[in-house]
Design an enzyme around this catalytic site. Sequence first.
Site, PDB file in Angstrom:
ATOM      1  N   GLY A   1       0.809  -1.215   0.000  1.00 38.20           N
ATOM      2  CA  GLY A   1       0.000   0.000   0.000  1.00 38.20           C
ATOM      3  C   GLY A   1       0.840   1.262   0.000  1.00 38.20           C
ATOM      4  N   ASP A   2       0.182   2.387  -0.255  1.00 39.13           N
ATOM      5  CA  ASP A   2       0.814   3.705  -0.260  1.00 39.13           C
ATOM      6  C   ASP A   2       1.911   3.829  -1.316  1.00 39.13           C
ATOM      7  OD1 ASP A   2      -0.813   4.348   1.920  1.00 39.13           O
ATOM      8  OD2 ASP A   2       0.662   3.580   3.337  1.00 39.13           O
TER       9      ASP A   2
ATOM     10  N   LYS B   1       8.293   7.344  -6.817  1.00 42.93           N
ATOM     11  CA  LYS B   1       9.183   7.926  -5.815  1.00 42.93           C
ATOM     12  C   LYS B   1      10.674   7.626  -6.055  1.00 42.93           C
ATOM     13  CE  LYS B   1       7.031   8.718  -1.838  1.00 42.93           C
ATOM     14  NZ  LYS B   1       6.242   8.669  -0.595  1.00 42.93           N
TER      15      LYS B   1
ATOM     16  N   GLY C   1       7.813   7.774 -11.363  1.00 47.14           N
ATOM     17  CA  GLY C   1       7.480   8.968 -10.595  1.00 47.14           C
ATOM     18  C   GLY C   1       8.736   9.683 -10.115  1.00 47.14           C
TER      19      GLY C   1
ATOM     20  N   THR D   1      -3.594   7.574   9.361  1.00 48.58           N
ATOM     21  CA  THR D   1      -3.355   7.485  10.799  1.00 48.58           C
ATOM     22  C   THR D   1      -2.191   8.357  11.274  1.00 48.58           C
ATOM     23  OG1 THR D   1      -1.889   5.626  10.381  1.00 48.58           O
ATOM     24  CG2 THR D   1      -4.182   5.097  10.872  1.00 48.58           C
TER      25      THR D   1
ATOM     26  N   ARG E   1       0.747   7.476  11.246  1.00 49.39           N
ATOM     27  CA  ARG E   1       1.790   6.598  11.784  1.00 49.39           C
ATOM     28  C   ARG E   1       3.030   6.625  10.889  1.00 49.39           C
ATOM     29  NH1 ARG E   1      -1.058   0.820  12.137  1.00 49.39           N
ATOM     30  NH2 ARG E   1      -2.107   1.606  10.287  1.00 49.39           N
TER      31      ARG E   1
ATOM     32  N   GLN F   1      -5.527  -0.305  -1.049  1.00 49.66           N
ATOM     33  CA  GLN F   1      -4.605  -1.227  -0.387  1.00 49.66           C
ATOM     34  C   GLN F   1      -3.690  -1.835  -1.465  1.00 49.66           C
ATOM     35  OE1 GLN F   1      -8.208  -1.428   0.685  1.00 49.66           O
ATOM     36  NE2 GLN F   1      -7.330   0.233   1.873  1.00 49.66           N
TER      37      GLN F   1
ATOM     38  N   GLY G   1       8.380  12.852  -8.378  1.00 48.29           N
ATOM     39  CA  GLY G   1       7.935  13.915  -7.474  1.00 48.29           C
ATOM     40  C   GLY G   1       6.453  13.746  -7.184  1.00 48.29           C
TER      41      GLY G   1
ATOM     42  N   LYS H   1      -0.848   5.069  -5.813  1.00 46.81           N
ATOM     43  CA  LYS H   1      -1.927   4.716  -6.748  1.00 46.81           C
ATOM     44  C   LYS H   1      -2.752   5.946  -7.131  1.00 46.81           C
ATOM     45  CE  LYS H   1      -3.337   1.802  -3.605  1.00 46.81           C
ATOM     46  NZ  LYS H   1      -2.184   1.716  -2.689  1.00 46.81           N
TER      47      LYS H   1
ATOM     48  N   ALA I   1      -8.103   3.362   3.127  1.00 47.72           N
ATOM     49  CA  ALA I   1      -7.246   3.917   2.075  1.00 47.72           C
ATOM     50  C   ALA I   1      -6.969   5.391   2.356  1.00 47.72           C
ATOM     51  CB  ALA I   1      -7.936   3.780   0.721  1.00 47.72           C
ATOM     52  N   GLY I   2      -5.797   5.823   1.953  1.00 44.25           N
ATOM     53  CA  GLY I   2      -5.457   7.242   2.010  1.00 44.25           C
ATOM     54  C   GLY I   2      -4.654   7.528   0.762  1.00 44.25           C
ATOM     55  N   HIS I   3      -5.254   8.229  -0.174  1.00 44.60           N
ATOM     56  CA  HIS I   3      -4.586   8.479  -1.448  1.00 44.60           C
ATOM     57  C   HIS I   3      -4.345   9.976  -1.587  1.00 44.60           C
ATOM     58  CE1 HIS I   3      -6.437   4.498  -3.153  1.00 44.60           C
ATOM     59  NE2 HIS I   3      -5.722   4.315  -2.066  1.00 44.60           N
TER      60      HIS I   3
HETATM   61  P1  GDP Z   1      -1.590   5.468  -2.413  1.00 39.84           P
HETATM   62  O1  GDP Z   1      -2.282   5.062  -1.153  1.00 39.84           O
HETATM   63  O2  GDP Z   1      -1.033   4.298  -3.164  1.00 39.84           O
HETATM   64  O3  GDP Z   1      -2.410   6.359  -3.305  1.00 39.84           O
HETATM   65  O4  GDP Z   1      -0.320   6.305  -1.948  1.00 39.84           O
HETATM   66  P2  GDP Z   1      -0.298   7.439  -0.783  1.00 39.84           P
HETATM   67  O5  GDP Z   1      -0.958   8.654  -1.306  1.00 39.84           O
HETATM   68  O6  GDP Z   1      -0.766   6.875   0.499  1.00 39.84           O
HETATM   69  O7  GDP Z   1       1.268   7.631  -0.596  1.00 39.84           O
HETATM   70  C1  GDP Z   1       2.078   8.042  -1.641  1.00 39.84           C
HETATM   71  C2  GDP Z   1       2.726   9.377  -1.257  1.00 39.84           C
HETATM   72  O8  GDP Z   1       3.830   9.601  -2.097  1.00 39.84           O
HETATM   73  C3  GDP Z   1       1.806  10.567  -1.454  1.00 39.84           C
HETATM   74  O9  GDP Z   1       2.100  11.537  -0.490  1.00 39.84           O
HETATM   75  C4  GDP Z   1       2.182  11.088  -2.843  1.00 39.84           C
HETATM   76  O10 GDP Z   1       1.964  12.470  -3.000  1.00 39.84           O
HETATM   77  C5  GDP Z   1       3.644  10.784  -2.868  1.00 39.84           C
HETATM   78  N1  GDP Z   1       4.185  10.468  -4.197  1.00 39.84           N
HETATM   79  C6  GDP Z   1       3.589   9.762  -5.208  1.00 39.84           C
HETATM   80  N2  GDP Z   1       4.440   9.622  -6.238  1.00 39.84           N
HETATM   81  C7  GDP Z   1       5.578  10.251  -5.880  1.00 39.84           C
HETATM   82  C8  GDP Z   1       6.867  10.412  -6.516  1.00 39.84           C
HETATM   83  O11 GDP Z   1       7.111   9.946  -7.622  1.00 39.84           O
HETATM   84  N3  GDP Z   1       7.820  11.094  -5.794  1.00 39.84           N
HETATM   85  C9  GDP Z   1       7.589  11.591  -4.551  1.00 39.84           C
HETATM   86  N4  GDP Z   1       8.575  12.240  -3.931  1.00 39.84           N
HETATM   87  N5  GDP Z   1       6.404  11.455  -3.941  1.00 39.84           N
HETATM   88  C10 GDP Z   1       5.424  10.783  -4.580  1.00 39.84           C
HETATM   89  P1  IMO Z   2      -3.860   2.580   0.545  1.00 40.28           P
HETATM   90  O1  IMO Z   2      -5.055   2.389  -0.363  1.00 40.28           O
HETATM   91  C1  IMO Z   2      -1.225   1.001   3.617  1.00 40.28           C
HETATM   92  C2  IMO Z   2      -2.928  -1.925   6.384  1.00 40.28           C
HETATM   93  C3  IMO Z   2      -3.008  -1.472   7.828  1.00 40.28           C
HETATM   94  C4  IMO Z   2      -2.836  -2.812   8.535  1.00 40.28           C
HETATM   95  C5  IMO Z   2      -3.625  -3.759   7.637  1.00 40.28           C
HETATM   96  C6  IMO Z   2      -5.059  -4.005   8.091  1.00 40.28           C
HETATM   97  O2  IMO Z   2      -3.692   3.979   1.012  1.00 40.28           O
HETATM   98  O3  IMO Z   2      -2.634   1.987  -0.062  1.00 40.28           O
HETATM   99  P2  IMO Z   2      -7.268  -2.513   8.035  1.00 40.28           P
HETATM  100  O4  IMO Z   2      -7.550  -1.191   8.678  1.00 40.28           O
HETATM  101  O5  IMO Z   2      -7.450  -2.536   6.566  1.00 40.28           O
HETATM  102  O6  IMO Z   2      -7.989  -3.640   8.711  1.00 40.28           O
HETATM  103  O7  IMO Z   2      -5.699  -2.761   8.345  1.00 40.28           O
HETATM  104  O8  IMO Z   2      -3.640  -3.159   6.350  1.00 40.28           O
HETATM  105  N1  IMO Z   2      -3.586  -1.010   5.406  1.00 40.28           N
HETATM  106  C7  IMO Z   2      -2.900  -0.170   4.618  1.00 40.28           C
HETATM  107  N2  IMO Z   2      -1.586   0.099   4.551  1.00 40.28           N
HETATM  108  N3  IMO Z   2      -2.081   1.569   2.750  1.00 40.28           N
HETATM  109  C8  IMO Z   2      -3.398   1.293   2.783  1.00 40.28           C
HETATM  110  O9  IMO Z   2      -4.261   1.758   1.860  1.00 40.28           O
HETATM  111  C9  IMO Z   2      -3.871   0.411   3.777  1.00 40.28           C
HETATM  112  N4  IMO Z   2      -5.092  -0.065   4.108  1.00 40.28           N
HETATM  113  C10 IMO Z   2      -4.900  -0.938   5.100  1.00 40.28           C
HETATM  114  O10 IMO Z   2      -1.962  -0.590   8.128  1.00 40.28           O
HETATM  115  O11 IMO Z   2      -1.491  -3.203   8.506  1.00 40.28           O
HETATM  116 MG    MG Z   3      -2.223   5.399   0.926  1.00 45.76          MG
END
Ligand code: GDP
Ligand code: IMO
Ligand code: MG
Length: 409
Positions: free
Chosen positions: A20-21, A332, A398, A302, A304, A225, A400, A24, A47-49
């Site tokens: 995750g993270d 990244k 990516g 969160t 975290r 996720q 930035g 996406k 999710a946190g996007h």
């Molecule tokens: P997602 O849950 O898969 O959508 O990803 P998140 O948004 O939780 O985490 C990705 C983080 O990396 C976000 O803060 C984005 O703004 C950042 N990000 C995405 N692509 C890039 C990249 O290519 N470079 C950098 N430095 N940051 C990026």
């Molecule tokens: P995005 O869409 C990162 C992780 C939690 C925990 C496990 C179970 O932003 O990539 P839950 O609350 O789903 O029962 O937690 O899954 N988790 C994620 N980690 N990105 C996420 O979503 C996540 N969604 C759940 O941290 O380990």
């Molecule tokens: Mg996320």
Amino acid sequence: MKKFLQDLGSCTAIIGAQWGDEGKGKVTDILGEHFDVIARACGGANAGHTIVVNGKKHVFRLLPAGCLHEGKPVILGSGMVIHLPTLLEEIATLKAAGIDLLGRLWISGAAHILFDFHKDIDAVLEERRGKKSIGTTKKGIGPAYMDKANRNGIRIERLGEDLSEDLREKVTSVKEMFGVTVNIEAELAALKEAQILMPRIVKSLPEMLRDLMLSGKRIVIEGAQATLLDLDHGTYPFVTSSSTTAAGALQGLGLPPRALTSCIGIAKAYCTRVGAGDFLTEETGETGERLRKRGGEYGSVTGRPRRTGWLHLPDLIRSSFINGFTAINLTKLDVLDAEKEIPVGVGVDTKGNAMMKKLAGWETSTCGITDYAKLPANARLYIEFIEKSIGVPIRLIGTGQGREEMIVR
Ligand code: GDP
Ligand code: IMO
Ligand code: MG
């Protein structure tokens, strides 16, 4: 970009390849401009996007990040568990930013309502697990899917009904099993507020999608996720409670497998994980802290600190197979700019430890580069080594946070 878009075809899914993270949201936002319909299929506000557009940050939990593109239908799929106050809050935040979403939002009636008591149960279960706690987001995801699988969940299609009897039926069992009090009045009040969403509920999402596809509309599905958090294929029990793969995305929307014309795997150029569970290539010391600081690796849901480490190719190969990735977005890359050497996990030894290969770093900035040829030679070698190992073309890179900071090959 034109060739890349052509290769994606009429229906693409954006799927996390790690824990995750991976970034996406950024890809959905970029592709949203070129697709007609933007959908989310599974999961909930765990999710946190985060995306950055013209220097402004937007964080999405239930809505797909691509929803910023005016006029395009946005779908929340049947596989989702939806906390209605969170959805209303997201819609209000967008409205405050000048984006009117309500009139083009479609919510599957088969999606489940996630109540506040699900969140309370999530917290109790984590507490009870003690040292074995999963480190959930405490958004109530597991308990909401528990009710769904147990066939006593409440679907969104019932939003207009008087649900007080259904909630009353929960009171005793929830108290007995989890020691949690269901606040019926508060839950009912939240449901009442959410009735504004009733005209946006779709009775049969597959029929709606069928019509859209038959009329030639292109659909982009934003996964939530990621593959290693998948209930079946992830690092169980340290997983989420939904199917996070491409197959899960199709199931969550009611699309046939053959509808998918492409699938983009999203992988960070290194690796992170929030919550507990194995992470063979993790760096827990100074190096891990450096990656965390450079990558801003703190959870958007969160807050975290995310655990950080290196790529693990066997995981990416496995994820590519499970999802049928047709292209990869390595995100990244810029975070690794200052590294002297970059270790990559290439296998696992008989003791279960990761075997690492060290590649040379490039020690120069790649921030904002949009032309592959302008990347430092060692960055290209790094990318090409990964690409060759996985056997899937890395077509997006990516460099930035910003929407425009992306190399397309
Ligand atoms: P997602 O849950 O898969 O959508 O990803 P998140 O948004 O939780 O985490 C990705 C983080 O990396 C976000 O803060 C984005 O703004 C950042 N990000 C995405 N692509 C890039 C990249 O290519 N470079 C950098 N430095 N940051 C990026
Ligand atoms: P995005 O869409 C990162 C992780 C939690 C925990 C496990 C179970 O932003 O990539 P839950 O609350 O789903 O029962 O937690 O899954 N988790 C994620 N980690 N990105 C996420 O979503 C996540 N969604 C759940 O941290 O380990
Ligand atoms: Mg996320």
